[in-house]
Design an enzyme around this catalytic site. Structure first.
Site, PDB file in Angstrom:
ATOM      1  N   HIS A 272       0.821  -1.220   0.000  1.00  0.00           N
ATOM      2  CA  HIS A 272       0.000   0.000   0.000  1.00  0.00           C
ATOM      3  C   HIS A 272       0.854   1.269   0.000  1.00  0.00           C
ATOM      4  CE1 HIS A 272       0.348  -0.034   4.552  1.00  0.00           C
ATOM      5  NE2 HIS A 272       0.419   1.259   4.329  1.00  0.00           N
TER       6      HIS A 272
ATOM      7  N   ASP B 105      -0.396  -7.597   1.643  1.00  0.00           N
ATOM      8  CA  ASP B 105       0.175  -6.250   1.669  1.00  0.00           C
ATOM      9  C   ASP B 105       1.706  -6.323   1.770  1.00  0.00           C
ATOM     10  OD1 ASP B 105       0.363  -3.504   1.758  1.00  0.00           O
ATOM     11  OD2 ASP B 105      -0.177  -3.348   3.888  1.00  0.00           O
TER      12      ASP B 105
ATOM     13  N   GLY C 133       2.813   6.425   9.354  1.00  0.00           N
ATOM     14  CA  GLY C 133       4.114   6.740   8.779  1.00  0.00           C
ATOM     15  C   GLY C 133       5.094   5.591   8.883  1.00  0.00           C
TER      16      GLY C 133
ATOM     17  N   SER D  86       4.377   2.342   8.080  1.00  0.00           N
ATOM     18  CA  SER D  86       4.064   1.262   7.146  1.00  0.00           C
ATOM     19  C   SER D  86       5.300   0.807   6.404  1.00  0.00           C
ATOM     20  CB  SER D  86       3.056   1.732   6.103  1.00  0.00           C
ATOM     21  OG  SER D  86       1.795   1.912   6.651  1.00  0.00           O
ATOM     22  N   GLY D  87       5.362  -0.493   6.168  1.00  0.00           N
ATOM     23  CA  GLY D  87       6.450  -1.036   5.375  1.00  0.00           C
ATOM     24  C   GLY D  87       7.683  -1.405   6.166  1.00  0.00           C
TER      25      GLY D  87
END
Length: 255
Positions: free
Chosen positions: A68, A112, A202, A204-205
């Site tokens: 995402h 995801d 902030g 994410s990932g």
């Protein structure tokens, strides 16, 4: 019927085309500043020099992150950074190709996970290193103390951090995650965790790290607030995607 709003972990202000009623981008809440370069695998994904997501190096040319985090803008990858506002040791690298999982679904979020093929190989040193992934069939056990890190918000709707922050969290049972999240949680591809601190908008990932291994990719949190005990933060389970990652790693030279 209570509606659970999922908050993905990107920077919503940079992504006007998204239609989530969610915050995109989780940061670390109730955490502490990491020792500079103690997590040399961490990278910052940026658009127009603004941090939008985290990611982590799994080879000298591949970054693993959340699907995402991809948007219509070109992403720059910053490696070797601690303070995003000032870092002589960091290097900025363009993305050559984006490789989201072919079965990624934005809503409800599934699969995801994404690989970024860098335009050039990173130079490995004491500030830029790789992190290992779990082995086939190696799943993290419930109750394991793990950690997360990122440059996201310091509290729900709060300010972002220029310096890399970290927090400790504990993995929960699949049954507990399912009870808390209902149909949003898919046990075959997700892990959930909760602790005194955790991810926020902030982050994410970024990786969920247990020991010296990245076992998850920061995916989503509750829209009711970051690091909610009612709805523990959710991470994409890396062990479920090892075959795909290995295949893409072999093919990445041709992408």
């Amino acid at each position: 019927m209570t509606i659970i709003i999922i908050s993905l972990l990107l920077l919503a202000s940079l992504l006007p085309h998204l239609t989530f009623t969610a915050h995109v981008n989780v940061s670390i809440v109730n955490g502490r500043e990491a020792k500079p370069h103690s997590r040399p695998y961490m990278v910052s994904l940026q658009v127009n020099r603004q941090h939008i997501c985290g990611g982590f190096l799994i080879s000298d040319k591949l970054v693993l992150t959340a699907a995402h985090c991809r948007n219509r803008y070109d992403i720059l990858v910053v490696v070797g950074a601690h303070d995003l506002g000032y870092s002589k040791s960091s290097d900025v690298i363009r993305v050559k190709s984006y490789i989201p999982h072919p079965d990624y679904i934005r809503s409800p979020i599934q699969n995801d996970i994404m690989l970024l093929r860098l335009e050039k190989k990173v130079k490995l040193n004491n500030k830029v290193r790789l992190i290992s992934l779990p082995k086939k069939g190696e799943d993290v056990k419930p109750g394991t103390r793990c950690s997360v890190a990122g440059w996201g918000r310091l509290w729900t709707n709060g300010l972002k951090s220029d310096c890399l922050m970290e927090a400790f969290t504990t993995t929960k049972t699949q049954r507990n995650c399912q009870r808390r999240w209902g149909s949003h949680f898919i046990s075959s591809q997700m892990i959930c965790a909760y602790g005194s601190g955790g991810s926020c908008n902030g982050d994410s990932g970024g990786p969920l790290v247990c020991g010296d291994t990245a076992v998850g990719v920061t995916s989503f949190v509750s829209g009711q607030g970051c690091n909610s005990p009612e709805h523990p933060n959710v991470y994409t389970k890396i062990s479920a995607y090892l075959q795909w990652i290995n295949k893409m790693e072999k093919l990445s030279d041709f992408m």
